[in-house]
Design an enzyme around this catalytic site. Structure first.
Site, short mmCIF file in Angstrom:
data_model
loop_
_atom_site.label_atom_id
_atom_site.label_comp_id
_atom_site.label_asym_id
_atom_site.label_seq_id
_atom_site.Cartn_x
_atom_site.Cartn_y
_atom_site.Cartn_z
CB SER A 72 4.35 -4.71 4.32
OG SER A 72 4.19 -3.47 4.71
N1 SAH Z 1 1.43 -2.16 8.24
C1 SAH Z 1 0.32 -2.35 7.02
C2 SAH Z 1 0.88 -1.71 5.90
C3 SAH Z 1 0.16 -0.54 5.52
S1 SAH Z 1 0.59 0.12 4.25
C4 SAH Z 1 0.01 -3.81 6.94
O1 SAH Z 1 0.45 -4.58 7.44
O2 SAH Z 1 -1.15 -3.90 6.24
C5 SAH Z 1 0.59 1.79 5.03
C6 SAH Z 1 -0.43 2.48 5.43
O3 SAH Z 1 -0.01 3.81 6.11
C7 SAH Z 1 -1.60 2.85 4.71
O4 SAH Z 1 -2.75 2.11 5.04
C8 SAH Z 1 -1.91 4.31 5.02
O5 SAH Z 1 -3.11 4.78 4.80
C9 SAH Z 1 -0.95 4.61 6.09
N2 SAH Z 1 -0.58 6.01 6.50
C10 SAH Z 1 -0.01 6.76 5.49
N3 SAH Z 1 0.49 8.24 5.97
C11 SAH Z 1 -0.05 8.10 7.30
C12 SAH Z 1 -0.04 8.77 8.20
N4 SAH Z 1 0.34 10.21 8.22
N5 SAH Z 1 -0.60 8.50 9.39
C13 SAH Z 1 -1.18 7.37 9.80
N6 SAH Z 1 -1.36 6.20 8.68
C14 SAH Z 1 -0.61 6.73 7.20
#
Ligand code: SAH
Length: 225
Positions: A72
Site C-alpha cells: 500500500s
Molecule cells: N499490508 C500489505 C498490503 C497487502 S495487499 C503491505 O503492507 O504490503 C493485500 C494483501 O491481502 C495481499 O497480499 C492479499 O494476498 C491479501 N489477502 C486478500 N484476501 C485475503 C484473505 N481473505 N485473507 C488473508 N489475506 C488476504
C-alpha cells in the site's frame, strides 16, 4: 522501542533523508499522529519491495510485490494506523493481508503484539523474511483466509484489513474488544475497485460505523493460495 536499523539505510533514494521527506509529505497530507509518523520514519520501507523498485519505495504510490498484489502507498498505511490507534498504544492488533509485511512492521512499533494473516503462501514466506530481518519479535504471521471465521479466541483492540472487502467481513467482528476498532476498505456500492476507508467501532451496545476517504485496494479474496 529503540532499534538499530541504521544498517538498512542506503544512499540516495533509500536513505534516511528520503524517508524523512516521505514523513514530511505525510504530515502535509494530514497525518497528525506523531507516534505513527515516528514509526513510519523508523521502518526501512525499501526492504519490503524488490531491489529493482527500491529507489521508488518512498514515493506516495502502491508498488507491485508479486502474485498480483501491492504494497500500500505510505499515506494509506499511515492513515489506517492512525485510525486504528485513536491516540492510544495498542495491545493486540489483528491484520488481515500481510502482503510484504510493511504495514505489519509499522503496526509492530505501535502495538504490543501483532497477529497477521495472509492467504498467499509465497507472500507469507516473504513477509516473514522481512520481519525477521528487522528482528521484530512481537509479530506472529499465519497462512490462512483471514476473512473466514478463525479458530482463535484472540481479542484485539484493533483489526486492520488491508484488502478491499465487498461486504463487511462480519466473522472478524467477534475478535474485537469493546472500545476496539476495525479499519477496513469497504466497497463503494457498484464498484469492484473503489472502496472507502470504514471504521467499525465496537461499543457496549453494538457497533458504530464511520465512512471516510476513498481508497483503492486489491480485493479481499476467500480461500488460500
Ligand atoms: N499490508 C500489505 C498490503 C497487502 S495487499 C503491505 O503492507 O504490503 C493485500 C494483501 O491481502 C495481499 O497480499 C492479499 O494476498 C491479501 N489477502 C486478500 N484476501 C485475503 C484473505 N481473505 N485473507 C488473508 N489475506 C488476504
Amino acid at each position: 522501542m529503540q532499534r538499530d536499523w541504521g544498517r538498512f539505510n542506503g544512499i540516495g533514494m533509500t536513505s534516511a533523508r528520503t524517508r524523512a521527506r516521505m514523513v514530511a509529505r505525510l504530515r502535509e497530507q494530514g497525518i497528525r499522529d506523531e507516534t505513527v509518523l515516528t514509526a513510519m520514519n523508523a521502518v526501512p520501507r525499501h526492504i519490503f519491495v524488490e531491489e529493482s523498485l527500491a529507489s521508488r519505495a518512498y514515493e506516495d504510490t502502491p508498488l507491485p510485490i508479486g502474485h498480483g498484489q501491492t504494497i500500500s502507498q505510505p499515506w494509506v498505511v499511515a492513515r489506517m494506523t492512525e485510525l486504528a490507534r485513536q491516540g492510544k498504544r495498542l495491545q493486540n492488533v489483528l491484520e488481515i493481508g500481510s502482503g510484504s509485511g510493511y504495514q505489519t512492521a509499522v503496526l509492530a512499533l505501535v502495538a504490543d503484539h501483532v497477529y497477521t494473516v495472509e492467504r498467499i503462501g509465497a507472500l507469507v514466506a516473504k513477509a516473514r523474511r522481512h520481519l525477521r530481518e528487522l528482528n521484530l519479535t512481537n509479530v506472529a504471521i499465519m497462512h490462512g483466509d483471514g476473512s473466514a471465521a478463525m479458530e482463535t479466541s484472540l481479542q484485539a483492540d484493533a483489526i486492520v484489513v488491508t484488502a478491499g472487502a465487498t461486504l463487511l467481513p462480519e466473522a472478524l467482528l467477534m475478535h474485537l474488544d469493546v472500545g476496539g476498532r476495525m479499519v477496513v476498505p469497504l466497497a463503494v456500492e457498484g464498484s469492484s475497485e473503489l472502496q472507502r476507508l470504514t471504521v467499525i467501532e465496537r461499543t457496549a451496545n453494538g457497533f458504530k460505523e464511520q465512512t471516510l476517504e476513498a481508497v483503492r485496494f486489491v480485493p479481499l479474496l476467500p480461500g488460500t493460495a
